[in-house]
Each structure stands twice: as C-alpha cells, then as structure tokens.
Motif scaffolding. Structure first.
Motif, PDB file in Angstrom:
ATOM      1  N   ILE A 100       0.695  -1.313   0.112  1.00  0.00           N
ATOM      2  CA  ILE A 100      -0.234   0.436  -0.272  1.00  0.00           C
ATOM      3  C   ILE A 100       0.765   1.514   0.051  1.00  0.00           C
ATOM      4  O   ILE A 100       0.913   2.100   0.035  1.00  0.00           O
ATOM      5  N   ALA A 101       2.179   1.139   0.647  1.00  0.00           N
ATOM      6  CA  ALA A 101       2.637   2.650   1.185  1.00  0.00           C
ATOM      7  C   ALA A 101       3.185   2.579  -0.334  1.00  0.00           C
ATOM      8  O   ALA A 101       3.398   3.867  -0.995  1.00  0.00           O
ATOM      9  N   TRP A 102       3.318   1.608  -1.289  1.00  0.00           N
ATOM     10  CA  TRP A 102       4.304   1.900  -2.468  1.00  0.00           C
ATOM     11  C   TRP A 102       3.827   2.342  -3.708  1.00  0.00           C
ATOM     12  O   TRP A 102       3.441   3.003  -3.939  1.00  0.00           O
ATOM     13  N   LEU A 103       2.004   1.719  -3.332  1.00  0.00           N
ATOM     14  CA  LEU A 103       1.278   2.235  -4.212  1.00  0.00           C
ATOM     15  C   LEU A 103       0.806   3.567  -4.097  1.00  0.00           C
ATOM     16  O   LEU A 103       0.696   4.608  -5.895  1.00  0.00           O
ATOM     17  N   GLU A 104       1.194   3.707  -2.752  1.00  0.00           N
ATOM     18  CA  GLU A 104       0.071   5.429  -3.155  1.00  0.00           C
ATOM     19  C   GLU A 104       1.397   6.557  -3.416  1.00  0.00           C
ATOM     20  O   GLU A 104       1.501   7.660  -3.206  1.00  0.00           O
ATOM     21  N   LYS A 105       3.084   6.185  -3.388  1.00  0.00           N
ATOM     22  CA  LYS A 105       3.838   6.884  -4.259  1.00  0.00           C
ATOM     23  C   LYS A 105       3.513   7.065  -5.759  1.00  0.00           C
ATOM     24  O   LYS A 105       4.026   7.810  -6.418  1.00  0.00           O
ATOM     25  N   GLN A 106       2.715   6.256  -6.174  1.00  0.00           N
ATOM     26  CA  GLN A 106       2.940   6.502  -7.789  1.00  0.00           C
ATOM     27  C   GLN A 106       2.306   7.566  -8.780  1.00  0.00           C
ATOM     28  O   GLN A 106       0.422   7.131  -7.163  1.00  0.00           O
ATOM     29  N   ASP A 107       1.676   7.495  -9.169  1.00  0.00           N
ATOM     30  CA  ASP A 107       0.647   8.513 -10.225  1.00  0.00           C
ATOM     31  C   ASP A 107       0.007   7.340 -11.440  1.00  0.00           C
ATOM     32  O   ASP A 107      -0.405   5.716 -11.058  1.00  0.00           O
ATOM     33  N   MET A 108      -0.835   7.916 -12.151  1.00  0.00           N
ATOM     34  CA  MET A 108      -2.169   6.695 -12.255  1.00  0.00           C
ATOM     35  C   MET A 108      -1.615   6.504 -13.502  1.00  0.00           C
ATOM     36  O   MET A 108      -1.325   6.675 -14.768  1.00  0.00           O
ATOM     37  N   HIS A 109      -0.268   5.624 -13.706  1.00  0.00           N
ATOM     38  CA  HIS A 109       0.662   4.786 -15.041  1.00  0.00           C
ATOM     39  C   HIS A 109      -0.476   3.962 -15.315  1.00  0.00           C
ATOM     40  O   HIS A 109       0.113   2.513 -15.676  1.00  0.00           O
ATOM     41  N   CYS A 110      -1.224   3.627 -15.440  1.00  0.00           N
ATOM     42  CA  CYS A 110      -2.512   2.715 -15.840  1.00  0.00           C
ATOM     43  C   CYS A 110      -4.050   3.143 -16.814  1.00  0.00           C
ATOM     44  O   CYS A 110      -3.557   4.378 -17.032  1.00  0.00           O
ATOM     45  N   SER A 111      -4.612   2.869 -17.337  1.00  0.00           N
ATOM     46  CA  SER A 111      -5.334   2.903 -18.632  1.00  0.00           C
ATOM     47  C   SER A 111      -7.016   3.357 -17.262  1.00  0.00           C
ATOM     48  O   SER A 111      -6.562   2.828 -16.478  1.00  0.00           O
ATOM     49  N   PRO A 112      -7.740   4.269 -18.400  1.00  0.00           N
ATOM     50  CA  PRO A 112      -8.888   3.993 -17.521  1.00  0.00           C
ATOM     51  C   PRO A 112      -9.764   2.811 -16.869  1.00  0.00           C
ATOM     52  O   PRO A 112     -10.745   2.389 -16.064  1.00  0.00           O
ATOM     53  N   TYR A 113      -9.153   1.642 -17.813  1.00  0.00           N
ATOM     54  CA  TYR A 113      -9.940   0.100 -17.572  1.00  0.00           C
ATOM     55  C   TYR A 113      -9.370  -0.347 -15.942  1.00  0.00           C
ATOM     56  O   TYR A 113     -10.166  -0.528 -15.679  1.00  0.00           O
TER      57      TYR A 113
END
Length: 781
Positions: A595-608
């Motif tokens: 969770i901590a790692w994901l909270e540092k990420q931006d929207m590096h994915c599609s709307p799907y």
C-alpha cells in the motif's frame, strides 16, 4: 436455453419438424431423447432450412465402433444414393480423436483437419497445421467417450466455428453453402443406438435492442445560423441516434445534414482525430412531399460487420432496422436549407434502455469536481445502453468481457432496471474475445449478477460454461498459469492500450494473469457452494490454496516488499501490485508495504485498469490517494475528462495516449460505481442484497450523500464529516446492514438513534457489532 434466445429443434415428445429421407433407419423418442437405430448409415434432418445460426446438440455415442455428428447447412437429394450431403461437425468415437472436426459429407470430405487421400488439395495446404491442432490434448481430449457431448456450431456468413464441450475446435471460412438443413447421424453399425438430446437453435443475427431499447425524441438546446447556408443545432450532450426533421418546402437541389461529436472553431469537426465521430447524410429540397422524415446517419461498415471480411472478430451488435442507422453525435449542421431553420423543425431520436430511470440513483458531495465526474459517468452508462448489451463503443460495437464487467458494475449503481447485465453475459459466453484476462471477467460478471439478483437458478444454468473461463487449462502443478510465446506476445493484456502498462515485463508466469486466475477460482468456489456443487467447491478451494502459496513464493520480492511483473524479472509495475491488492491476495503482513508503495505512484494505467487501482486503494483505506488521483490536474484523470467538455467518458485519458480512441466508451466511467461503493460505502454482502455493508470512505470530504439502487429497493444515505462523523441511513424493507465507520482520533464509540451501541475499534474504523435495519441516525463520538 430458452432464456438465451434459443428455439427447440426437438420438442422432447415426438419428431415434429424432422424427417428421414432414407428407406432405412429408425428414429424414435425415448425419455425426451431422439434415438437412432439402423444397420446402414442414415441421417434424420429438419424440414426447415437455416442460414446464419448457432445450433447446440448433445450426442451420446454407443459403446464400441461409433461415429456420428451434426449436419448443418446440409442438403437433401431424395433421388441420390447418398441423399444427405454437406457440412458436418464430427463426433469421432475412434482413437483418432477428431471429434469437433469439420467434414464435408459425401462431397469434399475432410476440411479441418485434413489428410491425404480423404481431402481435396486446397485443404491439404493446412494438413500439418490442422493435425497439430487436433493433437493438442485440449482438443484431442474434448470428447467424453462414455457420456454426453455438447456440440455448438455457429454459422455467420462464410464463417464456421465448432465447439465441443466448451472447447473451440474449428474456425474456418468457406463459401460453398450459405443455408441448409440441420441433421443428425447414425453411422450404420448393427445393433447400435445413437442418442441425441437438447437440440436448440438460435437464428442470427440477434438484435438485443429490439425489445429493450427505445428511441426518445429530444428537442435541441440551441439552434444558431452560423453562415448564409449553415445552421448549427446543439442537443447538449452526445447520444446515439439519428434525427427526425421537417420535410423542406420549396428550394432546389440537395441539402446535407452533418453529424458530429466534436467542434472545431465553432463548427463540426469534419476531420476529427481517432475514431471521434463525424458523418454526413443528404436530403432533397423541393421533393414535393410534406410532413416529417427520418434522416439516418451514415453506416460504418466496421461496426456492423457480422463475420469480418478481412479479420476475425465476434459479430458487431446490430440495431433494429426500423430505427434506420444511428451514430453518436451532439451537434448537427443543416446545410442548404431553404429559408429559416426553426428549432421546432428537428428532434434527435436518441436510443436509451427502455427502463432507464434517471431518478434511480444520485450522488452529491462537498467536492464539485467529483460531482461533475459523477454526472459525466452516470450519463455515460445511460448513453451506452443503445445497443441492448454492453458494447465497447461505436468503433466496433462489439462486447468485450472486461468492458462489459466495468459497465455492469456501474449500471448496477446508476439504474434500477439492469437486465442488460445478464443479457450481456449471455452474449459474451457465446461470443468471447481473445485476451487472457478477459476470460476470468466472465466469472466476475456471473458472480456480480448473482450477488445483485440472488438468482441461484440463473447461476445453475450458466455455471458449467464458466469452468472454461478460469484459465485452469493453462495452469501447472504449482497452481500457477503459464504463458507461452503466443500468450506473452498476443493474449496476455495486462492493460490497454499497450503504452499504459507501466513498463510491464511479460514472462512465462505473469503476475497479473495469475491474479485474475486466482480471483476467478475464489469466486467459482463460492458460487459452486451456493448451488450445491460441493465437490467442485472443495476442488476450487484446494486449488486456490495451492495457487496463493505459489503466487506469494514465486512472484513477491521480499527485499523490495512488492510484487514483480513475473518470474525472471526484477521489474515491478503498479499493475503487478494493485491487481493482487484489489483481489485480496496480499498477505496481511505484506499489505502495508504494498500500500505504501502504491500511494507513491501516479495514474500509470488506463481508465480500464484504473477501476482496479481505485478498488485497491479504497478497499485498503487509501481513500485520500484514490480521490486525489481521480481529481488530479493534468491529462490522466477524470477531472481532465470533465474539463475537456466531453459528455460521455473516453476510452483513454487523452487522444495522445490512444490516437484511435473513441469518445463513447463506458469502461472510462468507473467513478459511476466507485463513488457509490466507496465514498458512500454501499456494497452487498449476500446474494440478492439481503444484507449489505455501509462503509463510507470520506477521505478529505466534508459531506456526501445519495441514493444507491439495489434489487431490494434503494439505499439512501447522507453523511457529514465535521466535528464528528454523522450519517442518516435508510435501508429498504427486508434488508439488514453492517455498519463500518471512520474512527477519528479521540472518538470513543458509536451512537445509533442517540443510544450508544456495541462497537469495536479496529485500526481507524469503528465496526458496529449488531446489524441495523430501516431508517437510522448514526454518530461517532
């Protein structure tokens, strides 16, 4: 089968509609089955011819030497020795194991597979390929030699497909026969009885919108003359439809109606980017007619194809002929209209689900951007009901499993007439698409429909067809799915378009593919138990336990505390982490790191994939991060969509991320389900919504409220997140709910209607011990 649009070929009582063109052979009805007996080969055939169809027949071969099959588009020559000839789906009881093959009876013989001495030269060109296909254990082992076997043959134009017990065995293009009879075979062995049952046919094309979608007349919101011979008509929002227009009186020559989704410099963009829609139709001035006529939109061959002239794909979903062609548009330009064009001269005939109820749902909160996102996404779900099943947008008008599942989730939270979900499932179970992860989405769709409706009978009739959708056939002894070279380069999708994969490295054991596999098995275990398939449930549970252990051991990077993309790579994408988190695969002692790692990420994915990214964040208590991503500045958020002025959600965040994207794609409308399910916190906990959980995720919002439709009736709630957290809740009669509330610092308990109730604090949440019902007021103090 009847509920899925099929018609019985056999009534179970007598042989009405069938005949035997031979002087030998006996056919009789025994216990709802057709039994064929003979000492010479013969065929029982229908009296009616069929052209495009899907036919389903179950065959039970006798012991010993036996061979049978299903004739289709076949012919009868009463004067010939071999009276019945044409296409046959083979049922081969020998050790050759060519069941499911395509044979041309009494004519060209073996087509697929082909073999020297029994095939024409044109078919021998693929002898090696076809024999290799039938040597594959999946196809070679598809026949149940001592039991019943279900053959499904689909003929659409020149495209023939055959499935045996859910295993695709043949896809072939052939132009020799476009119509003919259906037949069943006795091969001629003495004292052998061939048995047939459950003979059904569905004539194609089916047009789902015929009985489920209506055209609604819509007046324009503005009509403006922008040049001497051009009038611009604005209908306010994009919708699928065409127009009804006053027949022009007087004038000469041709006029034009331009339809468009996009403006450029105050005019309809006639060369829009990607597959943003523009089209033009003509009308005639001075026709001598009076009244009102329909001006159809132009036809796009690609989104009406049934077989595809240049590439293989499932059939596009057609709209009723009585409508005339439709397309998505907001603006119309009327060119060369004689005289003044008045607003009352035109209406748009917009296609929406007949039962759509705008008042079924609502959402409103303290963040105006979220409110605008909700309105965009809710309308997107409404506007894309035009086809009667969930389609991928206007470019192809083809249902895809992942698109349909996201559409289904949002349909449930925006409308109270959601039969389209089950209808879309039935369409897709017969018209599946190619990506690996799309197959498990069929399990998700069935589970979601069951949780919504609570209809065990619906599930029982579709359960067996789901087994082929789990990817189990690709798994090894450790429970993990393997991906061969074709899977890695073609079928494993991770995200779409390809540039949205965050640098994902494709390997033999793919983390995302296996996350979908395990989640599908978990849902299958739950559904199997619910319909009394206890042995199946136990088998699925055992497989899940094995696969979970292997997943963690093989794919988790202990040093980094996150998941790798797959075996043999050290790369970790956000997809390799939010999918396992969304599916509950991350062990409790590893969750905080992921969770901590994901909270540092931006929207590096599609709307799907953002549907699952947001699922993972919200369900893990990271609601502040989830809402921040949804409303972020820049061009990779739903805020960007609403600020662009679009009125239907997009396929991608922006054209620069998918140059051929369309502007009418329901998979881009995930907030239509995310906001009710997480910000309001309303979700079912038992099939049929008999029990629910109310678990608001307020993030930094001060208040939120709304109405969430369920199969039991609407849930209404309103919460305030100020000095204390308060909530007004109204549940439909017969429903109970668990309450799970945010626990601010210093709070000591929960009060329901002014009385303190038993509640347990777990981390930053208060869990009320007793279920609630009816209308209540709740406060955390």
């Amino acid at each position: 089968m009847l509920s899925r649009g099929y018609t019985p070929l056999f009534n179970g009582k007598d042989l009405s509609g069938w005949w035997n063109p031979y002087p030998h052979g006996e056919a009789k009805v025994v216990d709802g089955e057709i039994h064929l007996m003979a000492n010479e080969k013969f065929f029982l055939v229908t009296k009616k011819k069929y052209s495009d169809f899907r036919v389903s027949v179950e065959i039970h071969l006798p012991e010993g030497d036996a061979n049978s099959g299903v004739m289709f588009r076949c012919h009868v020559d009463k004067d010939a020795e071999k009276k019945v000839y044409g296409y046959q789906a083979e049922c081969d009881g020998s050790d050759r194991r060519w069941s499911g093959g395509l044979f041309d009876e009494s004519r060209r013989r073996w087509i697929w597979p082909s073999t020297k001495g029994r095939s024409q030269d044109q078919f021998l060109e693929h002898e090696e390929e076809s024999k290799a296909a039938f040597a594959d254990p999946t196809i070679a082992g598809a026949l149940n030699r001592h039991g019943w076997n279900r053959f499904v043959i689909t003929c659409i134009e020149d495209r023939i497909t055959i499935e045996l017990n859910g295993v695709p065995t043949v896809t072939f293009r052939d132009t020799v026969d476009a119509s003919g009879y259906i037949g069943i075979q006795h091969h001629g062995e003495d004292d052998q009885t061939y048995r047939f049952r459950n003979l059904f046919i569905k004539e194609l094309p089916q047009i789902p919108a015929e009985d489920s979608v209506s055209l609604t007349d819509q007046a324009p919101v503005s009509v403006k003359k922008i040049s001497d011979n051009i009038t611009l008509v604005d209908f306010g929002k994009v919708a699928f439809g065409n127009i009804a227009m006053r027949v022009p009186q007087g004038g000469r020559g041709e006029g034009k109606v331009h339809f468009g989704e996009k403006l450029k410099d105050g005019r309809i963009d006639r060369e829009p980017p990607g597959t943003v829609r523009y089209g033009v139709s003509q009308f005639r001035n001075g026709s001598g007619e009076i009244g009102t006529w329909i001006v159809p939109t132009p036809v796009d061959v690609r989104n009406t194809e049934q077989a595809g002239a240049t590439r293989a794909h499932p059939p596009a979903v057609l709209t009723p002929k009585s409508w005339l062609p439709v397309m998505p548009f907001r603006w119309v330009e009327i060119e060369n209209w004689p005289g003044e064009f008045k607003p009352e001269y035109i209406v748009r005939r917009a296609a929406f689900a007949t039962g759509w109820n705008d008042d079924a749902s609502s959402f409103e909160c303290s963040d105006e951007t979220l409110n605008r996102i909700w309105e965009l996404c809710k309308y997107s779900i409404k506007a894309t009901t035009f086809a009667g099943v969930y389609v991928d947008g206007d470019r192809e008008r083809i249902p895809y499993e992942a698109d349909a599942y996201l559409n289904q989730l949002s349909h449930y939270t925006t409308d109270d007439d959601v039969e389209m979900a089950a209808r879309s499932f039935d369409w897709l179970i017969e018209n599946g698409t190619w990506p690996s992860e799309w197959a498990p989405h069929m399990v998700f769709m069935a589970h979601a429909e069951w949780m919504y409706s609570g209809d065990d009978e619906w599930l029982k009739h579709r359960y067996e067809s789901l087994k082929a959708k789990t990817l189990m056939h690709r798994s090894d002894d450790d429970g993990l799915v393997r991906s061969n070279e074709m899977d890695r380069t073609r079928h494993d999708i991770v995200d779409w378009p390809q540039k949205e994969r965050d640098g994902y490295v494709f390997t033999e054991i793919n983390t995302v593919v296996n996350a979908f596999h395990i989640e599908a098995l978990e849902q299958m275990a739950e559904m199997a138990g619910a319909i009394g398939k206890d042995e199946d449930a136990k088998a699925f549970e055992t497989r899940v336990e094995l696969a979970r252990a292997s997943f963690q051991k093989t794919l988790f990077d202990e040093a980094e505390g996150i998941y790798r993309d797959g075996i043999g790579t050290d790369h970790s994408s956000i997809h390799a982490n939010f999918f396992p988190l969304a599916f509950g695969l991350v062990p409790e002692d590893k969750r905080a790191g992921v969770i901590a790692w994901l909270e540092k990420q931006d929207m590096h994915c599609s709307p799907y994939a953002a549907q699952y990214f947001m699922d993972a964040l919200f369900s893990s208590g990271s609601d502040v991060k989830a809402i921040a991503l949804m409303t972020a500045d820049g061009d990779r958020s739903w805020k960007h969509m609403v600020n662009s002025g679009t009125t239907i959600s997009w396929e991608a965040w922006d054209l620069k991320y998918k140059p051929n994207q369309d502007w009418n794609h329901a998979w881009g409308a995930a907030p239509a389900n995310l906001l009710p399910r997480y910000v309001l916190g309303v979700q079912p906990t038992a099939p049929g919504w008999t029990t629910a959980i109310i678990r608001p995720h307020p993030a930094d919002l001060k208040h939120a409220g709304g109405k969430v439709p369920t199969s039991q009736g609407p849930i209404q709630l309103d919460w305030q997140n100020k000095e204390t957290f308060t909530m007004s809740l109204s549940l439909p009669e017969g429903m109970t709910a668990k309450i799970d509330l945010p626990a601010a610092d210093g709070t000591t308990g929960v009060y329901v209607d002014g009385e303190k109730v038993a509640a347990k604090q777990v981390g930053d949440r208060w869990l009320v011990e007793k279920e609630v019902r009816g209308e209540i007021e709740v406060e955390v103090q």
